[in-house]
Design an enzyme around this catalytic site. Structure first.
Site, PDB file in Angstrom:
ATOM      1  N   GLU A  56       0.807  -1.222   0.000  1.00  0.00           N
ATOM      2  CA  GLU A  56       0.000   0.000   0.000  1.00  0.00           C
ATOM      3  C   GLU A  56       0.835   1.265   0.000  1.00  0.00           C
ATOM      4  O   GLU A  56       0.486   2.254  -0.657  1.00  0.00           O
ATOM      5  CB  GLU A  56      -0.947   0.007   1.197  1.00  0.00           C
ATOM      6  N   HIS A 126     -11.865  -5.454   8.708  1.00  0.00           N
ATOM      7  CA  HIS A 126     -12.634  -5.293   7.474  1.00  0.00           C
ATOM      8  C   HIS A 126     -13.871  -4.445   7.743  1.00  0.00           C
ATOM      9  O   HIS A 126     -14.904  -4.635   7.133  1.00  0.00           O
ATOM     10  CB  HIS A 126     -13.069  -6.639   6.891  1.00  0.00           C
TER      11      HIS A 126
HETATM   12  C1  LIG Z   1      -2.060  -4.273   4.385  1.00  0.00           C
HETATM   13  C2  LIG Z   1      -3.045  -5.205   3.765  1.00  0.00           C
HETATM   14  N1  LIG Z   1      -3.295  -5.105   2.439  1.00  0.00           N
HETATM   15  C3  LIG Z   1      -4.179  -5.927   1.846  1.00  0.00           C
HETATM   16  C4  LIG Z   1      -4.825  -6.869   2.571  1.00  0.00           C
HETATM   17  C5  LIG Z   1      -5.843  -7.777   1.865  1.00  0.00           C
HETATM   18  N2  LIG Z   1      -5.264  -9.110   1.687  1.00  0.00           N
HETATM   19  C6  LIG Z   1      -5.427 -10.048   2.616  1.00  0.00           C
HETATM   20  S1  LIG Z   1      -4.563 -11.431   2.260  1.00  0.00           S
HETATM   21  C7  LIG Z   1      -3.978 -10.817   0.820  1.00  0.00           C
HETATM   22  C8  LIG Z   1      -3.084 -11.659  -0.044  1.00  0.00           C
HETATM   23  C9  LIG Z   1      -1.856 -12.135   0.666  1.00  0.00           C
HETATM   24  O1  LIG Z   1      -1.219 -13.137  -0.047  1.00  0.00           O
HETATM   25  P1  LIG Z   1       0.019 -13.934   0.535  1.00  0.00           P
HETATM   26  O2  LIG Z   1       0.904 -13.015   1.309  1.00  0.00           O
HETATM   27  O3  LIG Z   1       0.625 -14.672  -0.571  1.00  0.00           O
HETATM   28  O4  LIG Z   1      -0.590 -14.926   1.609  1.00  0.00           O
HETATM   29  P2  LIG Z   1      -1.582 -16.161   1.378  1.00  0.00           P
HETATM   30  O5  LIG Z   1      -2.967 -15.577   1.439  1.00  0.00           O
HETATM   31  O6  LIG Z   1      -1.265 -16.798   0.087  1.00  0.00           O
HETATM   32  O7  LIG Z   1      -1.334 -17.062   2.562  1.00  0.00           O
HETATM   33  C10 LIG Z   1      -4.459  -9.521   0.631  1.00  0.00           C
HETATM   34  C11 LIG Z   1      -4.162  -8.683  -0.537  1.00  0.00           C
HETATM   35  C12 LIG Z   1      -4.545  -6.937   3.958  1.00  0.00           C
HETATM   36  N3  LIG Z   1      -5.147  -7.845   4.759  1.00  0.00           N
HETATM   37  N4  LIG Z   1      -3.643  -6.101   4.518  1.00  0.00           N
END
Ligand SMILES: Cc1ncc(C[n+]2csc(CCOP(=O)(O)OP(=O)(O)O)c2C)c(N)n1
Ligand SMILES: [Mg+2]
Lengths: 321, 373
Positions: A56, A126
């Site tokens: 972000e 959320h």
């Molecule tokens: C700062 C922030 N940005 C966006 C999100 C929304 N979000 C939650 S999980 C995710 C994807 C994360 O992917 P990864 O790090 O590969 O973990 P995985 O879900 O595959 O375990 C996103 C974009 C969040 N929770 N926090």
């Protein structure tokens, strides 16, 4: 048309009318979590509609840079709860760019769209409505629409505004709110509120998704013979002081409501201004009906939120004062 | 006891040593892994079902497919080692001293849950077991993990082995700026910090090739000053041995290390993601049939004549029953009392004071309203 489609329409219009307009964010190219950017990549191509990595702070800074060179940057932060990693870029860089460069540079082309508010089961991360953090930052404009028609018009005005805008979308309305949205290109002026319902006894002020709650509270009041004047601020920074003062001069009573916690919330600003501007007209202490001063609790959401009944209590209270 | 070949399950970066190319495991160990991992799988499937029947609300991220990682790490660790992870944390909570019942109670929003239902899916913690929880904000746990590592170093007498601190995060999270900041601090101060990237190929709908500039998406090579190990995260023995190696490296004062676990998540990102728009069903099926972490342990047990197919089926059956019973028990937990809303905002319990401040709290049913005038 519902709210997410209206947002989609707004972005489409902006991109059709401005070849420098780009849109980006996490998973935006696929339409985004809330489907707001659906179809845009197909229409405008992958170099104008693209996914960013999960970063972000980077997204905000990148948007500022692009806007500084005259481009129109429409950035999406997936949830308002995730805007905090970008907080420094927005507060220190975006908001102050014009001021600190002596008006040589600015990032007015930047609009940050972000879904906010409670949905019934969002829990700590959320559900938040962080508008007050940004209204406390001179240099940023803060906008929150209450439905599809406003969403399109306010979004277009935000995208084209010469100042950076934080555009908050009440996610509870994405599918729930349905209105006839004009096809044409139109803007709704920033900084102007709207009287949604005329009334004589109490002024009730809100914005975004909270207005649905307030409409219900006003209905309850009406059934009890209380006439409410309901105002939608639409823009929180700068906010329409005049529309509220004029109304309070008439009614002598004010209830302000938002979902964010009470302490330091934007209702405090309104309450204080009205106390200064309308002191002699006030017949009861201004009431703030807000979220509790706690993190946003998953299981206690229905107690946390300032629902129609809590607002109705406040309306009765100022009436009986 | 049998010997298992680990050849090809590790890659290293900027390291003079490496994890072993084979290991031994007893029937008891393997059986224990099998039971743990199968319990995890059933728990996650139960979550999926309960979510669909709307008993679980909110955001819910499942760990099935990645079970070998938490299991292997836990076996290489002791309870003194600190562990912090992302929102995909049900199974870490389970293995760090938890129970299926407690995990589900939190998901149901009930009093017996980890935080009395106030958090839900992403919010599990266990102080006794040095588990610092899940984190709803992607990447935020990683600098916190470096603080844990510092504390571990600080409280260990010079020259002795330190407890390590593991920060787990996803491949998508690896792009957050905070992670680089944290890594620099850890390297600068030679902290026993393990940066453990659980690379399941996707950050929500964005695949690794689309989100990183690292050649081949190799997250264990993220650091110039920090070495790295890549581990087959579907092989519990590799995870165990790899993490023993990593732990020894950090605990003995060499500074931080990057670990990349090669893994896969079967479910979509969260309950609102079917998980099939950005990847093919074939890809998922191929992973299930060729790389499933539980099937791997089963194979180890069967091929070494420790257990046969029928015996394992029996165990699976009884675990399914146990998980079902735990879910039922979790559901019978009381609903948390309203006063809990104001508890734990500050160190000093604000319940009474706050309840008084809010003179009138109107409940959906009027007769339940709180009147403190
Ligand atoms: C700062 C922030 N940005 C966006 C999100 C929304 N979000 C939650 S999980 C995710 C994807 C994360 O992917 P990864 O790090 O590969 O973990 P995985 O879900 O595959 O375990 C996103 C974009 C969040 N929770 N926090
Ligand atoms: Mg991932």
């Amino acid at each position: 048309m519902n709210l997410f489609t209206a947002i989609n329409e707004g972005m489409r219009t902006a991109m059709q009318t401005d070849p420098t307009a780009i849109t980006f964010g996490e998973d935006v190219a696929f339409g985004g979590v809330f489907r707001c950017s659906v179809g845009l990549r197909e229409e405008f191509g992958a170099d104008r509609v693209f996914n960013t990595p999960l970063c972000e702070q980077g997204i905000a800074g990148f948007g500022i840079g692009y806007a500084a060179m005259g481009g129109t940057a429409i950035a999406e932060i997936q949830f308002a709860d995730y805007i905090f990693p970008a907080f420094d870029q927005l507060v220190n860089e975006a908001a102050k760019f014009r001021y600190r460069s002596g008006n040589q540079w600015n990032c007015g082309g930047l609009t940050v769209r972000t879904p906010c508010g409670a949905v019934g089961h969002g829990g700590h991360y959320h559900s938040q409505s962080p508008e007050a953090y940004f209204t406390h930052t001179p240099g940023l404009k803060v906008v929150m629409p209450r439905g599809p028609v406003d969403a399109k018009g306010l979004l277009l005005a935000s995208i084209r505004s010469p100042d950076p805008v934080i555009f908050m979308e009440p996610k509870v309305l994405y599918r729930a709110a349905v209105e006839d949205v004009p096809d044409e290109d139109y803007e709704i002026e920033l900084g102007k509120g709207e009287i949604m319902r005329q009334g004589t006894d109490v002024t009730v002020v809100g914005w975004g998704g909270q207005l649905r709650v307030l409409e219900k509270a006003c209905d309850l009041a009406e059934q009890n013979g209380i006439s409410c004047e309901l105002i939608d601020l639409k823009t929180l920074a700068p906010w329409d002081v005049e529309i509220v003062t004029e109304s309070v001069m008439k009614t002598g009573k004010l209830v302000v409501s938002h979902e964010a916690p009470l302490t330091g919330g934007f209702a405090a600003e309104i309450s204080s201004t009205i106390q200064e501007e309308c002191f002699l007209s006030l017949e009861a202490p201004v009431q703030r009906v807000c979220g509790a001063d706690t993190p946003f609790p998953l299981v206690f959401e229905k107690y946390y939120v300032p629902d129609d009944l809590k607002n109705f209590e406040a309306i009765k209270k100022v009436m009986n004062y | 006891m049998a010997t298992f070949d680990l050849e090809g399950t590790f890659k290293t970066h900027n390291l003079d040593t490496a994890p072993p190319t084979s290991t031994e495991a007893t029937e008891e160990e393997l059986l224990d892994y099998f039971k743990t991992m199968y319990t995890m799988r059933r728990m996650e499937i139960t979550c999926d079902n309960e979510y669909k029947s709307r008993a679980i609300r909110g955001f819910c991220h499942l760990y099935d497919g990645q079970e070998a990682i938490a299991t292997g790490i836990n076996d290489a660790f002791t309870q003194e080692d600190s562990w912090i992870t992302s929102y995909r944390c049900h199974c870490v909570a389970l293995i760090r001293g938890g129970s299926v019942e407690k995990v589900l109670a939190e998901l149901f929003g009930l009093q017996n849950g980890y935080t009395k239902g106030k958090g839900g899916s992403m919010h599990f913690y266990n102080k006794e077991h040095n588990f610092y929880g899940g984190q709803g904000i992607v990447g935020a746990q990683v600098p916190v993990g470096v603080g844990l590592a510092f504390a571990n170093k600080y409280k260990t007498p010079e020259g002795e082995h330190m407890p390590v601190a593991l920060s787990a995060y996803g491949d998508g999270a690896a792009n957050q700026g905070q992670i680089w900041e944290a890594a620099n601090m850890a390297a600068l101060w030679k902290l026993p910090a393990i940066f453990c990237c659980e690379n399941n190929s996707y950050g929500m709908g964005t695949s690794v090739e689309r989100h990183t500039s690292n050649p081949d998406g190799d997250y264990y090579k993220m650091g110039n000053a920090i070495p790295g190990v890549k581990i087959d995260g579907m092989n519990v023995l590799s995870v165990r041995e790899g993490m023993k190696f990593v732990k020894e490296y950090c605990a003995s004062g060499n500074g931080p290390i990057y670990v990349e676990m090669n893994t896969y998540r079967y479910h979509g990102h969260s309950m609102s993601d079917p998980g099939t728009t950005y990847r093919s069903r074939d890809e998922i099926a191929a992973t299930r049939s060729a790389r499933d972490p539980i099937e791997f342990v089963k194979k180890c047990l069967i091929e070494n004549n420790m257990k046969d197919e029928a015996e394992l089926k029996e165990i699976e059956k009884s675990i399914r029953k146990e998980v079902q019973a735990a879910a039922k028990k979790a559901k019978s937990s009381p609903i948390p009392p309203m006063e809990e809303l104001y508890n734990y905002v500050y160190a000093e319990d604000g319940t009474k004071e706050k309840a008084e401040k809010q003179k009138f709290i109107r409940m959906p049913q009027y007769k339940n309203s709180v009147q403190n005038a």
